[in-house]
Design a protein around this motif. Structure first.
Motif, short mmCIF file in Angstrom:
data_model
loop_
_atom_site.label_atom_id
_atom_site.label_comp_id
_atom_site.label_asym_id
_atom_site.label_seq_id
_atom_site.Cartn_x
_atom_site.Cartn_y
_atom_site.Cartn_z
N VAL A 17 0.84 -1.20 0.00
CA VAL A 17 0.00 0.00 0.00
C VAL A 17 0.88 1.25 0.00
N ASP A 18 0.38 2.29 -0.67
CA ASP A 18 1.09 3.56 -0.74
C ASP A 18 1.13 4.19 0.64
N ALA A 19 2.34 4.37 1.18
CA ALA A 19 2.50 4.95 2.52
C ALA A 19 2.71 6.46 2.45
N GLY A 20 2.88 7.01 1.26
CA GLY A 20 3.07 8.46 1.11
C GLY A 20 4.50 8.87 1.40
N ALA A 21 4.65 9.88 2.27
CA ALA A 21 5.98 10.38 2.64
C ALA A 21 6.62 9.40 3.63
N VAL A 22 7.80 8.91 3.29
CA VAL A 22 8.49 7.89 4.08
C VAL A 22 9.84 8.41 4.54
N SER A 23 10.19 8.11 5.78
CA SER A 23 11.49 8.50 6.31
C SER A 23 12.11 7.30 7.02
N LEU A 24 13.41 7.09 6.82
CA LEU A 24 14.16 6.05 7.51
C LEU A 24 15.53 6.60 7.85
N VAL A 25 15.83 6.62 9.14
CA VAL A 25 17.13 7.05 9.62
C VAL A 25 17.78 5.88 10.34
N PHE A 26 19.02 5.56 9.97
CA PHE A 26 19.78 4.56 10.70
C PHE A 26 20.49 5.30 11.83
N HIS A 27 20.15 4.97 13.06
CA HIS A 27 20.64 5.68 14.24
C HIS A 27 21.54 4.76 15.07
N MET A 28 22.70 5.30 15.47
CA MET A 28 23.57 4.58 16.40
C MET A 28 23.91 5.57 17.52
N PRO A 29 23.58 5.20 18.78
CA PRO A 29 23.88 6.11 19.89
C PRO A 29 25.38 6.24 20.11
N SER A 30 25.76 7.27 20.85
CA SER A 30 27.18 7.46 21.15
C SER A 30 27.67 6.32 22.05
N MET A 31 28.92 5.95 21.84
CA MET A 31 29.56 4.92 22.66
C MET A 31 30.97 5.40 22.97
N GLY A 32 31.21 5.67 24.25
CA GLY A 32 32.53 6.18 24.63
C GLY A 32 32.82 7.48 23.90
N PRO A 33 33.98 7.56 23.25
CA PRO A 33 34.34 8.80 22.55
C PRO A 33 33.64 8.96 21.18
N MET A 34 32.95 7.90 20.73
CA MET A 34 32.29 7.96 19.42
C MET A 34 31.00 8.77 19.52
N ALA A 35 30.83 9.72 18.61
CA ALA A 35 29.63 10.58 18.60
C ALA A 35 28.42 9.81 18.07
N VAL A 36 27.23 10.32 18.34
CA VAL A 36 25.98 9.78 17.80
C VAL A 36 26.05 9.84 16.28
N MET A 37 25.51 8.80 15.62
CA MET A 37 25.46 8.78 14.16
C MET A 37 24.01 8.64 13.72
N ASN A 38 23.60 9.45 12.76
CA ASN A 38 22.27 9.39 12.15
C ASN A 38 22.45 9.43 10.64
N ASP A 39 22.22 8.30 9.99
CA ASP A 39 22.41 8.20 8.55
C ASP A 39 21.04 8.12 7.86
N GLN A 40 20.71 9.17 7.13
CA GLN A 40 19.42 9.32 6.47
C GLN A 40 19.36 8.50 5.19
N THR A 41 18.18 7.94 4.91
CA THR A 41 17.93 7.20 3.68
C THR A 41 17.26 8.12 2.67
N THR A 42 17.67 8.03 1.43
CA THR A 42 17.02 8.73 0.33
C THR A 42 16.15 7.71 -0.40
N PHE A 43 14.88 8.05 -0.62
CA PHE A 43 13.95 7.12 -1.27
C PHE A 43 13.54 7.60 -2.65
N THR A 44 13.30 6.62 -3.52
CA THR A 44 12.63 6.86 -4.79
C THR A 44 11.48 5.86 -4.88
N THR A 45 10.43 6.25 -5.56
CA THR A 45 9.30 5.35 -5.71
C THR A 45 9.59 4.34 -6.81
#
Length: 137
Positions: free
Chosen positions: A68-96
């Motif tokens: 089914v058509d979901a319309g506007a879709v967003s997906l972010v791959f999120h990894m919380p900070s661990m020790g000295p590593m900063a938070v990571m948020n990697d955005q997905t680009t979609f095409t229909t």
């Protein structure tokens, strides 16, 4: 005369296939999860998601299993900070795709490991959001 009928038959079949939309081969399922009133499936030809640039599919299905058509879709791959590593948020680009409810995604996942897939949608099928773990290889 026979060639004309054969050519017309082939053209009619091609027009019918185009009108119905070509079936999208989404590959092997990686992960499924409920999101709102729908079920979301992430899949790829390899059956996994690789860090670095990777293409994959996201499919939204209703209770009967129909995309089914979901319309506007967003997906972010999120990894919380661990020790000295900063938070990571990697955005997905979609095409229909030619099939409503099936989206082709591309993400630049920074590193291998377990990520939280943060998904949301809003459109003809309503709206919803969820988060679930996905491992990038």
């Amino acid at each position: 005369m026979l060639r004309t009928i054969t050519a017309l038959s082939i053209l009619a079949l091609l027009a019918l296939a185009a009108a119905c939309g070509a079936k999208v081969d989404t590959g092997k399922e990686i992960k499924s999860a409920p999101v709102g009133k729908l079920t979301l499936t992430i899949s790829s030809p390899s059956g996994g998601i690789k860090h670095g640039g990777d293409d994959f599919f996201v499919t939204f299905k209703d209770a009967s299993g129909k995309p089914v058509d979901a319309g506007a879709v967003s997906l972010v791959f999120h990894m919380p900070s661990m020790g000295p590593m900063a938070v990571m948020n990697d955005q997905t680009t979609f095409t229909t795709t030619d099939t409503p409810g099936i989206y082709k995604g591309k993400a630049e996942i920074e590193m291998a490991g377990e990520w939280q897939a943060q998904v949301s949608y809003e459109g003809p099928a309503g709206k919803g959001q969820t988060s679930f773990p996905v491992t990038a290889q």
